[in-house]
Design a protein around this motif. Structure first.
Motif, PDB file in Angstrom:
ATOM      1  N   ASN A   1      37.771  90.067 -64.974  1.00  0.00           N
ATOM      2  CA  ASN A   1      37.434  89.008 -65.920  1.00  0.00           C
ATOM      3  C   ASN A   1      38.662  88.493 -66.653  1.00  0.00           C
ATOM      4  OD1 ASN A   1      38.001  90.853 -68.069  1.00  0.00           O
ATOM      5  ND2 ASN A   1      35.927  91.674 -67.907  1.00  0.00           N
ATOM      6  N   SER A   2      38.441  87.526 -67.513  1.00  0.00           N
ATOM      7  CA  SER A   2      39.536  86.907 -68.268  1.00  0.00           C
ATOM      8  C   SER A   2      39.945  87.719 -69.493  1.00  0.00           C
ATOM      9  CB  SER A   2      39.128  85.489 -68.697  1.00  0.00           C
ATOM     10  OG  SER A   2      37.962  85.520 -69.497  1.00  0.00           O
ATOM     11  N   ARG A   3      39.286  88.840 -69.730  1.00  0.00           N
ATOM     12  CA  ARG A   3      39.680  89.735 -70.819  1.00  0.00           C
ATOM     13  C   ARG A   3      40.669  90.793 -70.348  1.00  0.00           C
ATOM     14  NH1 ARG A   3      35.330  92.453 -74.492  1.00  0.00           N
ATOM     15  NH2 ARG A   3      37.254  92.842 -75.655  1.00  0.00           N
ATOM     16  N   ARG A   4      41.304  90.561 -69.229  1.00  0.00           N
ATOM     17  CA  ARG A   4      42.322  91.451 -68.671  1.00  0.00           C
ATOM     18  C   ARG A   4      41.729  92.800 -68.276  1.00  0.00           C
ATOM     19  NH1 ARG A   4      47.223  90.545 -73.097  1.00  0.00           N
ATOM     20  NH2 ARG A   4      47.137  88.258 -73.122  1.00  0.00           N
ATOM     21  N   GLU A   5      40.545  92.778 -67.715  1.00  0.00           N
ATOM     22  CA  GLU A   5      39.865  94.022 -67.368  1.00  0.00           C
ATOM     23  C   GLU A   5      39.274  93.947 -65.960  1.00  0.00           C
ATOM     24  OE1 GLU A   5      38.012  95.339 -71.720  1.00  0.00           O
ATOM     25  OE2 GLU A   5      36.859  94.058 -70.344  1.00  0.00           O
ATOM     26  N   ILE A   6      39.122  95.126 -65.373  1.00  0.00           N
ATOM     27  CA  ILE A   6      38.267  95.315 -64.206  1.00  0.00           C
ATOM     28  C   ILE A   6      37.184  96.305 -64.619  1.00  0.00           C
ATOM     29  CG2 ILE A   6      38.075  96.344 -61.922  1.00  0.00           C
ATOM     30  CD1 ILE A   6      40.665  95.189 -61.142  1.00  0.00           C
ATOM     31  N   LEU A   7      35.940  95.909 -64.477  1.00  0.00           N
ATOM     32  CA  LEU A   7      34.809  96.766 -64.815  1.00  0.00           C
ATOM     33  C   LEU A   7      34.055  97.129 -63.553  1.00  0.00           C
ATOM     34  CD1 LEU A   7      35.190  94.669 -67.418  1.00  0.00           C
ATOM     35  CD2 LEU A   7      33.192  95.910 -68.220  1.00  0.00           C
ATOM     36  N   VAL A   8      33.639  98.369 -63.479  1.00  0.00           N
ATOM     37  CA  VAL A   8      32.828  98.851 -62.361  1.00  0.00           C
ATOM     38  C   VAL A   8      31.404  99.026 -62.868  1.00  0.00           C
ATOM     39  CG1 VAL A   8      32.498 100.663 -60.649  1.00  0.00           C
ATOM     40  CG2 VAL A   8      34.809 100.006 -61.333  1.00  0.00           C
ATOM     41  N   TYR A   9      30.458  98.302 -62.247  1.00  0.00           N
ATOM     42  CA  TYR A   9      29.056  98.351 -62.647  1.00  0.00           C
ATOM     43  C   TYR A   9      28.238  99.153 -61.637  1.00  0.00           C
ATOM     44  CZ  TYR A   9      30.129  94.486 -65.853  1.00  0.00           C
ATOM     45  OH  TYR A   9      30.660  93.705 -66.853  1.00  0.00           O
ATOM     46  N   ASN A  10      27.176  99.750 -62.133  1.00  0.00           N
ATOM     47  CA  ASN A  10      26.175 100.352 -61.263  1.00  0.00           C
ATOM     48  C   ASN A  10      25.250  99.247 -60.766  1.00  0.00           C
ATOM     49  OD1 ASN A  10      23.600 101.614 -60.439  1.00  0.00           O
ATOM     50  ND2 ASN A  10      24.531 103.506 -61.153  1.00  0.00           N
ATOM     51  N   PHE A  11      25.213  99.070 -59.462  1.00  0.00           N
ATOM     52  CA  PHE A  11      24.444  97.972 -58.895  1.00  0.00           C
ATOM     53  C   PHE A  11      22.950  98.104 -59.208  1.00  0.00           C
ATOM     54  CE2 PHE A  11      21.915  96.498 -55.232  1.00  0.00           C
ATOM     55  CZ  PHE A  11      22.206  95.145 -55.276  1.00  0.00           C
ATOM     56  N   SER A  12      22.455  99.311 -59.252  1.00  0.00           N
ATOM     57  CA  SER A  12      21.023  99.529 -59.455  1.00  0.00           C
ATOM     58  C   SER A  12      20.591  99.304 -60.898  1.00  0.00           C
ATOM     59  CB  SER A  12      20.647 100.954 -59.021  1.00  0.00           C
ATOM     60  OG  SER A  12      20.980 101.170 -57.674  1.00  0.00           O
ATOM     61  N   THR A  13      21.439  99.736 -61.845  1.00  0.00           N
ATOM     62  CA  THR A  13      21.054  99.656 -63.260  1.00  0.00           C
ATOM     63  C   THR A  13      21.768  98.560 -64.023  1.00  0.00           C
ATOM     64  OG1 THR A  13      22.762 101.262 -63.915  1.00  0.00           O
ATOM     65  CG2 THR A  13      20.606 102.137 -63.235  1.00  0.00           C
ATOM     66  N   GLY A  14      22.899  98.085 -63.517  1.00  0.00           N
ATOM     67  CA  GLY A  14      23.669  97.074 -64.226  1.00  0.00           C
ATOM     68  C   GLY A  14      24.533  97.631 -65.340  1.00  0.00           C
ATOM     69  N   ARG A  15      24.604  98.954 -65.470  1.00  0.00           N
ATOM     70  CA  ARG A  15      25.401  99.563 -66.527  1.00  0.00           C
ATOM     71  C   ARG A  15      26.849  99.722 -66.096  1.00  0.00           C
ATOM     72  NH1 ARG A  15      21.483 104.467 -68.784  1.00  0.00           N
ATOM     73  NH2 ARG A  15      19.779 103.104 -69.534  1.00  0.00           N
ATOM     74  N   THR A  16      27.741  99.733 -67.100  1.00  0.00           N
ATOM     75  CA  THR A  16      29.167  99.878 -66.840  1.00  0.00           C
ATOM     76  C   THR A  16      29.497 101.339 -66.579  1.00  0.00           C
ATOM     77  OG1 THR A  16      29.653  98.000 -68.282  1.00  0.00           O
ATOM     78  CG2 THR A  16      31.475  99.475 -67.739  1.00  0.00           C
ATOM     79  N   ILE A  17      30.195 101.609 -65.478  1.00  0.00           N
ATOM     80  CA  ILE A  17      30.590 102.960 -65.116  1.00  0.00           C
ATOM     81  C   ILE A  17      32.001 103.257 -65.584  1.00  0.00           C
ATOM     82  CG2 ILE A  17      30.998 104.536 -63.188  1.00  0.00           C
ATOM     83  CD1 ILE A  17      28.890 103.045 -61.632  1.00  0.00           C
ATOM     84  N   SER A  18      32.912 102.323 -65.337  1.00  0.00           N
ATOM     85  CA  SER A  18      34.314 102.544 -65.684  1.00  0.00           C
ATOM     86  C   SER A  18      34.990 101.190 -65.872  1.00  0.00           C
ATOM     87  CB  SER A  18      35.024 103.335 -64.574  1.00  0.00           C
ATOM     88  OG  SER A  18      36.397 103.491 -64.856  1.00  0.00           O
ATOM     89  N   LYS A  19      36.143 101.206 -66.541  1.00  0.00           N
ATOM     90  CA  LYS A  19      36.922  99.982 -66.693  1.00  0.00           C
ATOM     91  C   LYS A  19      38.393 100.324 -66.841  1.00  0.00           C
ATOM     92  CE  LYS A  19      36.733  99.312 -71.722  1.00  0.00           C
ATOM     93  NZ  LYS A  19      36.363  98.362 -72.791  1.00  0.00           N
ATOM     94  N   SER A  20      39.237  99.350 -66.536  1.00  0.00           N
ATOM     95  CA  SER A  20      40.680  99.508 -66.651  1.00  0.00           C
ATOM     96  C   SER A  20      41.280  98.203 -67.157  1.00  0.00           C
ATOM     97  CB  SER A  20      41.289  99.885 -65.293  1.00  0.00           C
ATOM     98  OG  SER A  20      42.682 100.064 -65.389  1.00  0.00           O
ATOM     99  N   SER A  21      42.288  98.317 -68.013  1.00  0.00           N
ATOM    100  CA  SER A  21      42.912  97.141 -68.633  1.00  0.00           C
ATOM    101  C   SER A  21      44.205  96.781 -67.918  1.00  0.00           C
ATOM    102  CB  SER A  21      43.192  97.408 -70.115  1.00  0.00           C
ATOM    103  OG  SER A  21      41.997  97.690 -70.807  1.00  0.00           O
TER     104      SER A  21
END
Length: 506
Positions: free
Chosen positions: A278-298
């Protein structure tokens, strides 16, 4: 008087006799004659004897070497003719434009270099690049720039990528098509996203629209198919990520963010993981089934493009400042962490990051990156060192105003060179060979009326899809190597097809 003044030279009238004497039975130089040639007069006999002996041995050794010399199964004369051939249309007396930005591609030797001529199937007087067909040999349009000009070739040469024509055209979209992709392991299912927020799924074989997915209210910046091609995950500038069921044509889940979502990928092994930049300088990993965030890196800047390796343990991404990152990912937990960063030469957004498992010239996995300033880079990837990148080749094209994409041409690259296809703002699709020191443009396709934004190959690599600023998607059919088919008729998929297919599914 110098010593060279006493050398006896044959007269002009004796040239023919000298050549006749010097030629043996096989047409080679006679060692006896060669040892006496240009012998200085009135010299010491010991000196003359040693001189004749050494020259005699040299002549015999040269004859044997030429008779026994082999390279790639061919002899000395074939190799001599090969290296003496005319290249890149030099005999046509075309003006040299070596100082133009598009001709600055330099191939950097690998750690285990393989000479380019060793890959040739046979020695010939031709340059080895196929000649352009009449339908593709048009002169550059007025809007073309020096870096994208296709240089003239001899009639005996063939284009690196020949196309028989247009297979079908999808022109129902009236907004810029920002991204176009074929489904995984499929040569028929095609999808493209547009700046009006629409996402269209179509069939190439029938040239028909299958589903029109609507829900985004701003540009579709990227999307990706799941490994079974049952779902599509799309990212948009409206700060949302949407997951679509293709067969039903409905949105299954919406993930809301706080900034523009710029790039997205399914995990190649575990499709329950969805990585989004995204444009917030992040990569987020989502759970496809629940839509919740698993991990992120800046990161240091906006993450504009990304791609996975084939194992799913690495993510390669580019940012808006031209940097390329390698990110490690745990395929079981989805946890990610930065591994390497490579700074770009200029601070320009990276529009394309594409991984490929093998390259013949790099002898391993490679990565392609393309920036908006026209910088096209080719890296070798060291999987043993967490995806460390080594620059092998770079090509400088003209700067782009839009986020134009590029792609590997893997099929032919396994045989002859390293070919890349890219869009251009002069409405042409260009093919480049990165192994050429100059005149890297080897072919182009003309048919669009607006700037070409996206390009994508199908699984069989016999069709190429390209999208433009005006909303048109053209599917080009590549020429079969065995037979030269006639150009296929143009099939149009228009708005009426949408209603027809919707009624059929109902």
């Amino acid at each position: 008087m110098s010593h060279s003044a006493n050398v006896l030279l044959p007269e002009d009238g004796d040239q023919k006799s000298v050549r006749d004497k010097s030629a043996g039975v096989d047409g080679d130089l006679d060692p006896d004659f060669f040892s006496c040639l240009l012998q200085p007069p009135n010299s010491d006999l010991n000196y003359l004897g040693i001189r004749r002996l050494l020259l005699h041995r040299k002549a015999e050794a040269g004859i044997c070497r030429r008779k026994e010399w082999r390279c790639n199964g061919k002899g000395y004369v074939a190799y001599r003719n090969y290296i003496s051939r005319s290249r890149d249309g030099d005999s046509l007396h075309t003006p040299s434009l070596t100082s133009t930005p598009g001709q600055s591609g330099l191939w950097m030797p690998s750690r285990s270099p393989v000479p380019q001529f060793l890959h040739a199937d046979k020695w010939s007087m031709n340059g080895g690049v196929p000649s352009t067909s009449k339908s593709l040999s048009r002169s550059p349009s007025l809007g073309s720039i020096a870096s994208d000009i296709e240089y003239p070739r001899k009639k005996s040469e063939l284009p690196a990528y020949s196309f028989v024509g247009v297979h079908c055209i999808f022109d129902q979209c009236k907004a810029m098509v920002t991204v176009v992709k074929f489904a995984h392991m499929s040569s028929d299912l095609l999808a493209f996203g547009a700046s009006d927020g629409s996402l269209t799924v179509c069939s190439v074989s029938t040239a028909s629209i299958l589903k029109q997915l609507t829900g985004h209210i701003k540009d579709v910046t990227d999307f990706d198919f799941s490994s079974n091609n049952q779902y599509i995950a799309s990212a948009s500038a409206d700060k949302t990520v949407r997951v679509w069921d293709i067969s039903k044509g409905i949105c299954m889940r919406v993930i809301y963010g706080v900034s523009s979502q710029l790039c997205i990928r399914f995990h190649p092994v575990n499709n329950n993981f969805l990585s989004v930049g995204n444009s917030r300088r992040e990569i987020l990993v989502y759970n496809f089934s629940t839509g919740r965030t698993i991990s992120k890196s800046s990161f240091d800047s906006e993450v504009t493009s990304m791609d996975h390796d084939h194992t799913g343990q690495l993510i390669f991404c580019g940012d808006s400042q031209g940097c390329v990152y390698t990110v490690s990912m745990n395929s079981h937990t989805g946890v990610i962490s930065r591994a390497h960063r490579r700074r770009g030469g200029t601070k320009s957004p990276v529009t394309t990051v594409q991984f490929r498992t093998f390259s013949l010239l790099a002898h391993g996995p490679v990565l392609l990156t393309f920036c908006r300033d026209g910088s096209l880079c080719f890296f070798s990837v060291s999987l043993e060192v967490q995806g460390y990148l080594t620059l092998r080749c770079s090509l400088k094209l003209a700067p782009r105003l839009y986020s134009i994409h590029a792609s590997f041409c893997p099929l032919l690259s396994l045989e002859k060179g390293e070919f890349i296809v890219a869009g251009s703002e002069d409405a042409n699709v260009y093919f480049y060979d990165l192994t050429r020191p100059k005149h890297t443009c080897v072919n182009k396709l003309q048919g669009h009326s607006y700037s070409v934004i996206g390009v994508a190959w199908n699984h069989g690599e016999n069709m190429l899809a390209s999208s433009d600023f005006g909303g048109t998607v053209i599917v080009w059919k590549r020429e079969d190597n065995k037979t030269r088919a006639n150009p296929a008729p143009r099939n149009h998929a228009r708005k009426s097809d949408i209603g027809h297919n919707a009624a059929a599914t109902a």
